[in-house]
Design a protein around this motif. Structure first.
Motif, mmCIF file in Angstrom:
data_model
loop_
_atom_site.group_PDB
_atom_site.id
_atom_site.type_symbol
_atom_site.label_atom_id
_atom_site.label_comp_id
_atom_site.label_asym_id
_atom_site.label_seq_id
_atom_site.Cartn_x
_atom_site.Cartn_y
_atom_site.Cartn_z
ATOM 1 N N LYS A 116 92.545 -7.634 18.396
ATOM 2 C CA LYS A 116 91.113 -7.319 18.263
ATOM 3 C C LYS A 116 90.714 -6.190 19.216
ATOM 4 C CE LYS A 116 89.193 -11.461 16.218
ATOM 5 N NZ LYS A 116 90.169 -12.565 16.367
ATOM 6 N N GLU A 117 91.257 -6.242 20.422
ATOM 7 C CA GLU A 117 90.921 -5.201 21.405
ATOM 8 C C GLU A 117 91.460 -3.835 20.966
ATOM 9 O OE1 GLU A 117 90.659 -8.350 25.131
ATOM 10 O OE2 GLU A 117 92.355 -6.957 25.056
ATOM 11 N N ILE A 118 92.649 -3.829 20.377
ATOM 12 C CA ILE A 118 93.186 -2.565 19.843
ATOM 13 C C ILE A 118 92.254 -2.057 18.743
ATOM 14 C CG2 ILE A 118 95.074 -1.526 18.519
ATOM 15 C CD1 ILE A 118 96.984 -3.495 19.922
ATOM 16 N N GLY A 119 91.834 -2.977 17.866
ATOM 17 C CA GLY A 119 90.936 -2.618 16.761
ATOM 18 C C GLY A 119 89.638 -2.014 17.260
ATOM 19 N N ASP A 120 89.102 -2.593 18.356
ATOM 20 C CA ASP A 120 87.840 -2.070 18.913
ATOM 21 C C ASP A 120 88.007 -0.627 19.361
ATOM 22 O OD1 ASP A 120 86.573 -4.427 18.455
ATOM 23 O OD2 ASP A 120 86.807 -5.208 20.503
ATOM 24 N N VAL A 121 89.123 -0.351 20.018
ATOM 25 C CA VAL A 121 89.367 1.017 20.490
ATOM 26 C C VAL A 121 89.560 1.961 19.299
ATOM 27 C CG1 VAL A 121 90.970 2.503 21.756
ATOM 28 C CG2 VAL A 121 90.287 0.296 22.719
ATOM 29 N N LEU A 122 90.366 1.533 18.336
ATOM 30 C CA LEU A 122 90.635 2.395 17.176
ATOM 31 C C LEU A 122 89.350 2.738 16.418
ATOM 32 C CD1 LEU A 122 93.848 0.737 15.659
ATOM 33 C CD2 LEU A 122 93.725 2.904 16.913
ATOM 34 N N SER A 123 88.478 1.749 16.292
ATOM 35 C CA SER A 123 87.278 1.977 15.474
ATOM 36 C C SER A 123 86.338 3.001 16.111
ATOM 37 C CB SER A 123 86.558 0.657 15.198
ATOM 38 O OG SER A 123 86.186 0.070 16.413
ATOM 39 N N LYS A 124 86.551 3.292 17.406
ATOM 40 C CA LYS A 124 85.705 4.300 18.065
ATOM 41 C C LYS A 124 86.297 5.707 17.985
ATOM 42 C CE LYS A 124 83.708 0.973 21.239
ATOM 43 N NZ LYS A 124 84.494 0.069 22.086
ATOM 44 N N LEU A 125 87.516 5.823 17.472
ATOM 45 C CA LEU A 125 88.155 7.144 17.410
ATOM 46 C C LEU A 125 87.667 7.906 16.174
ATOM 47 C CD1 LEU A 125 91.780 6.107 18.432
ATOM 48 C CD2 LEU A 125 90.001 7.093 19.889
ATOM 49 N N SER A 126 87.298 9.170 16.414
ATOM 50 C CA SER A 126 86.629 9.932 15.353
ATOM 51 C C SER A 126 87.529 10.207 14.151
ATOM 52 C CB SER A 126 86.132 11.251 15.931
ATOM 53 O OG SER A 126 87.243 11.974 16.424
#
Ligand SMILES: *Cc1c(COP(=O)(O)O)cnc(C)c1O
Length: 339
Positions: free
Chosen positions: A261-271
């Motif tokens: 989930k934490e990886i997903g949170d970071v990925l979802s912020k990448l443009s």
């Protein structure tokens, strides 16, 4: 240091697991004389509340045996278009059992009881293959580790009963569903005719899957496993790893889910990332923007010692696991944040 997130199959046995393996009592399992295998099979049968359990070297072989036990040549199994039995077992359904797959266009590898019922060929219409089995997968692999709604699984059971079909669960990552949804093995043992579970994915064993089921079906399982070349000798060393994993590696799956989930949170912020699929367990599937080349992106990560896999059509997958520890997690999040 390599951070390998290609799959949860890349784990190596821990010290504790290796110690358990080294001190295993073994015998010739072809004579059913391996005490450790017997103990593992008995324990899993009891855990799921089913009559029989049989150890297999791989999940594919366990699934293939199940297909054979449920069907005759020429018949058809209903499964999702993402199903492992259809996509990733080398065409084994047709090779080993002479059956075809009727694919359901589901959502993240899951379908509804209504879709399952509509996929059944009328048994008196002899032009089409006879439907004899419904197979589902929980969690779904290609569906991104999604977990089924248990009530839907119950409704599919009713469809199977009504039409006299078998009901198989490919539970390679069923342990992850138990943890994510707070479910238990007995409720699954009660619902399905056969279940395959894997010991070498999230649970960290080097080898091993187990097929579980009712006596009537499982009485042919030993012969089918033998035919598939799966008669094994002092395989208790592997059973000891399995027993160790059942004691020590189930509850910790929570940590894999949290990290995913934490990886997903970071990925979802990448443009440059278009979407991240919802993360329920330990699998993260995300899609790159159209202007980003998948191979270039994979290579860019590889240069930073991060391994992940492409799933086609600009979708990529990361899977968290036992060997992906807190230290690696921090490094990965840091690198992703700087991309
Ligand atoms: C990994 C997996 C299997 C079995 O794979 P093996 O590599 O043969 O052990 C079966 N079904 C699903 C959904 C899987 O992810």
């Amino acid at each position: 240091m390599i951070i390998d997130l290609r799959s949860d199959t890349v784990t190596k046995p821990t010290k504790g697991m290796l110690d358990a393996m080294l001190s295993a009592e073994v015998g010739d399992d072809v004579y059913k004389e391996d005490p450790s295998i017997n103990a593992l099979e008995k324990r899993l049968a009891k855990m799921f509340g089913v009559d029989e359990a049989l150890f297999f070297p791989t999940g594919s072989m366990a699934n293939q045996a199940a297909l054979k036990l449920h069907t005759n040549p020429g018949e058809q199994v209903i499964c999702d278009k993402y199903a492992h039995i259809y996509n990733y077992e080398g065409g084994g359904a047709s090779f080993n059992s002479g059956i075809s797959c009727k694919l359901i266009d589901g959502h993240r590898g899951m379908f509804t009881a209504k879709q399952a019922e509509e996929a059944i060929n009328p048994p008196d219409f002899y032009h089409s293959p006879l439907t004899s089995l419904i197979a589902i997968e929980n969690t779904t692999n290609k569906g991104g580790g999604a977990c089924w709604d248990f009530d839907e699984l119950k409704r599919i059971r009713e469809v199977a009963n009504k039409h006299n079909l078998g009901y198989h669960l490919d539970g390679a990552r069923l342990w992850n569903a138990f943890i994510a949804k707070n479910e238990n093995p007995k409720q699954y043992g009660e619902l399905f005719d056969t279940i395959s579970v894997c010991l070498s994915k999230g649970l960290g064993c080097p080898v091993g899957s187990v097929l579980l089921g009712k006596k009537e079906l499982m009485k042919g399982a030993l012969r089918v496993r033998k035919i598939l070349g799966g008669g094994m000798r002092q395989v208790g060393y592997l059973a000891a790893a399995g027993l160790y994993a059942l004691d020590n590696h189930i509850e910790r799956l929570n940590e894999d889910h949290k990290k995913a989930k934490e990886i997903g949170d970071v990925l979802s912020k990448l443009s440059f990332i278009k979407t991240v699929e919802p993360i329920e367990t330990n699998i993260v599937i995300f899609e790159l923007n159209n202007n980003i080349n998948e191979i270039d992106f994979l290579n860019q990560l590889k240069e930073k010692n991060i391994l992940i896999i492409g799933m086609g059509s600009n979708k990529l997958r990361m899977v968290t696991h036992l060997d992906y520890d807190n230290n690696k997690h921090e490094i990965l999040l840091d690198i992703l944040n700087k991309l």
